[in-house]
Scaffold this motif. Structure first.
Motif, short mmCIF file in Angstrom:
data_model
loop_
_atom_site.label_atom_id
_atom_site.label_comp_id
_atom_site.label_asym_id
_atom_site.label_seq_id
_atom_site.Cartn_x
_atom_site.Cartn_y
_atom_site.Cartn_z
N PRO A 190 11.42 17.70 -16.03
CA PRO A 190 11.90 18.19 -14.98
C PRO A 190 11.15 17.18 -13.97
N PHE A 191 9.68 17.07 -14.05
CA PHE A 191 9.01 16.55 -13.05
C PHE A 191 8.72 14.96 -13.11
N LYS A 192 9.48 14.44 -13.86
CA LYS A 192 9.60 12.94 -14.16
C LYS A 192 9.77 11.83 -12.76
N PRO A 193 10.56 12.45 -11.99
CA PRO A 193 10.48 11.52 -10.70
C PRO A 193 9.18 11.68 -9.90
N LEU A 194 8.64 12.86 -10.20
CA LEU A 194 7.26 12.82 -9.26
C LEU A 194 6.29 12.24 -10.02
N HIS A 195 6.18 12.03 -11.50
CA HIS A 195 5.27 11.11 -12.09
C HIS A 195 5.40 9.75 -12.00
N ALA A 196 6.74 9.13 -11.86
CA ALA A 196 7.05 7.76 -11.32
C ALA A 196 6.75 7.39 -9.86
N LEU A 197 6.62 8.55 -8.89
CA LEU A 197 6.39 8.25 -7.57
C LEU A 197 5.04 8.22 -7.16
N ASN A 198 4.33 9.04 -8.21
CA ASN A 198 2.96 9.39 -8.10
C ASN A 198 1.92 7.92 -7.58
N PRO A 199 1.99 6.92 -8.45
CA PRO A 199 1.08 5.88 -7.89
C PRO A 199 1.54 5.18 -6.29
N THR A 200 2.65 5.22 -5.93
CA THR A 200 3.07 4.82 -4.92
C THR A 200 2.57 5.82 -3.76
N ARG A 201 2.77 7.03 -3.91
CA ARG A 201 2.16 8.08 -3.10
C ARG A 201 0.69 7.75 -2.81
N LEU A 202 -0.05 7.47 -4.24
CA LEU A 202 -1.50 7.50 -4.07
C LEU A 202 -1.89 5.99 -3.24
N SER A 203 -0.87 5.16 -3.31
CA SER A 203 -1.34 3.82 -2.70
C SER A 203 -1.11 4.01 -0.87
N PHE A 204 -0.31 4.86 -0.62
CA PHE A 204 -0.34 5.14 0.70
C PHE A 204 -1.58 6.21 1.07
N ILE A 205 -1.88 7.16 0.41
CA ILE A 205 -2.94 7.95 0.66
C ILE A 205 -4.03 7.30 0.61
N ARG A 206 -4.52 6.37 0.01
CA ARG A 206 -5.68 5.68 -0.28
C ARG A 206 -5.87 4.72 1.01
N SER A 207 -4.78 3.97 1.34
CA SER A 207 -4.89 3.08 2.23
C SER A 207 -4.97 3.66 3.65
N THR A 208 -4.36 4.86 3.79
CA THR A 208 -4.51 5.55 5.30
C THR A 208 -5.80 6.21 5.47
N LEU A 209 -6.15 6.95 4.41
CA LEU A 209 -7.65 7.66 4.44
C LEU A 209 -8.73 6.85 4.39
N CYS A 210 -8.49 5.73 3.56
CA CYS A 210 -9.81 4.63 3.71
C CYS A 210 -9.73 3.97 5.05
N ARG A 211 -8.63 3.89 5.72
CA ARG A 211 -8.93 3.33 6.97
C ARG A 211 -9.20 4.36 8.05
N HIS A 212 -8.69 5.37 7.83
CA HIS A 212 -9.23 6.45 8.59
C HIS A 212 -10.65 7.02 8.96
N PHE A 213 -11.11 6.99 7.49
CA PHE A 213 -12.58 7.37 7.23
C PHE A 213 -13.42 6.27 7.10
N ARG A 214 -12.86 4.93 7.32
CA ARG A 214 -13.72 3.67 7.18
C ARG A 214 -14.49 3.55 5.90
#
Length: 318
Positions: A97-121
């Protein structure tokens, strides 16, 4: 009912691709920014270890007789708690049932990595860019986001109001010495606020559409965030396209999700989420959309926020 700011925001949404943008709180001017700087190739693989074979008996052993629900104060309503408790054992089944989240997870992580790294330098290309950051994953489920955050160096607290979800997350995290350090708790954001907990970054993905009061929920997220800290929220837009794709197609035609997973009326439009967060002292700076490519079976960040979108904001000084 709509103040000037809401009318302006709606006008901007109609005439701009709301996409990934920067918001000036004083002027509400949207500034588009390219996706070229998102380090997609640097994202951490979220599933480096296989999902364990977890029997219901093993979960019950860890539950100490708990029926799967928690008695602590929760933003989630009882219907939503029961819904996710019923499928908790399938969190790490990438074809379940959580297959869509598994597929989406790497893309969610890309956004999180990009924004947090920029924000926290931080350096987004190093192996552990979140070293030294305290992050809480609100509504962590079985831990599919908490684990890669821990591998990126963060000190992670994962919370969920469903006891079974926490037990699954704990069992899976124990398979890896790095993820075994995650602090999983069956509790709510409101309870952590009462305990006066604070985090550098507060993340709540695909949660706000399941809460009883989005405004109060966002106030709790803001209260958990340190001044100048980061808040990341993802959800589904309340649009006709989202009704067709996230509910009709995903739940009834393609069977990606169990029927009844989402209620269209509970979705939030991006401009509504922006205003709710601003009233909670969170200044939204970027929004990105997620789009699915049926040919590759993969998700990507996009300017199209008509269905799924993710927002990044920072906590204003008091």
């Amino acid at each position: 009912m709509a103040p000037k700011s809401l009318k302006l925001c709606r006008a901007l949404c109609c005439n701009f691709p709301l996409s990934r943008f920067s918001i000036s709180k004083s002027s509400h001017i949207l500034q588009l920014r390219s996706y070229a700087d998102v380090p997609q190739s640097a994202s951490v693989e979220p599933f480096p270890v296989p999902a364990p074979e977890i029997s219901p008996a093993k979960i019950n052993d860890r539950n100490d007789g708990n029926t799967g629900r928690t008695s602590v104060s929760s933003s989630l309503n009882e219907v939503e708690l029961a819904k996710f408790s019923a499928i908790a054992e399938t969190w790490w089944d990438s074809e379940g049932p959580f297959k869509p989240l598994h597929a989406l997870n790497p893309t969610r992580l890309s956004f999180i990595r990009s924004t947090l790294c920029r924000h926290f330098r931080k350096d987004p290309y190093c192996a552990r860019p979140f070293e030294g950051l305290k992050i809480v994953d609100v509504g962590c489920g079985g831990g599919i986001l908490s684990e890669p955050l821990a591998r990126m160096g963060a000190s992670v607290t994962g919370i969920d109001a469903v006891e079974k979800n926490i037990k699954i997350a704990q069992l899976h995290a124990e398979l890896d010495s790095v993820t075994s350090s995650i602090n999983y708790c069956c509790t709510t954001a409101e309870k952590l606020v009462e305990e006066q907990r604070k985090f550098d970054a507060v993340i709540a993905l695909e949660v706000i559409e399941h809460v009883a009061d989005p405004a109060e929920f966002c106030k709790s997220l803001a209260a958990l965030t340190v001044t100048d800290g980061a808040t990341v929220i993802s959800t589904v837009n309340r649009s006709m396209r989202s009704y067709a794709t996230a509910i009709i197609a995903a739940e009834y035609l393609l069977h990606w999700l169990p029927k009844g997973t989402h209620q269209w009326s509970s979705f939030l439009a991006p401009e509504e989420l922006v205003l709710i967060l601003e009233r909670a002292s969170i200044s939204v700076q970027e929004i990105a959309g997620f789009v699915y490519n049926p040919l590759t079976g993969k998700w990507a960040l996009s300017d199209d926020i008509s269905v799924n979108f993710i927002a990044f904001g920072s906590k204003n000084g008091q």
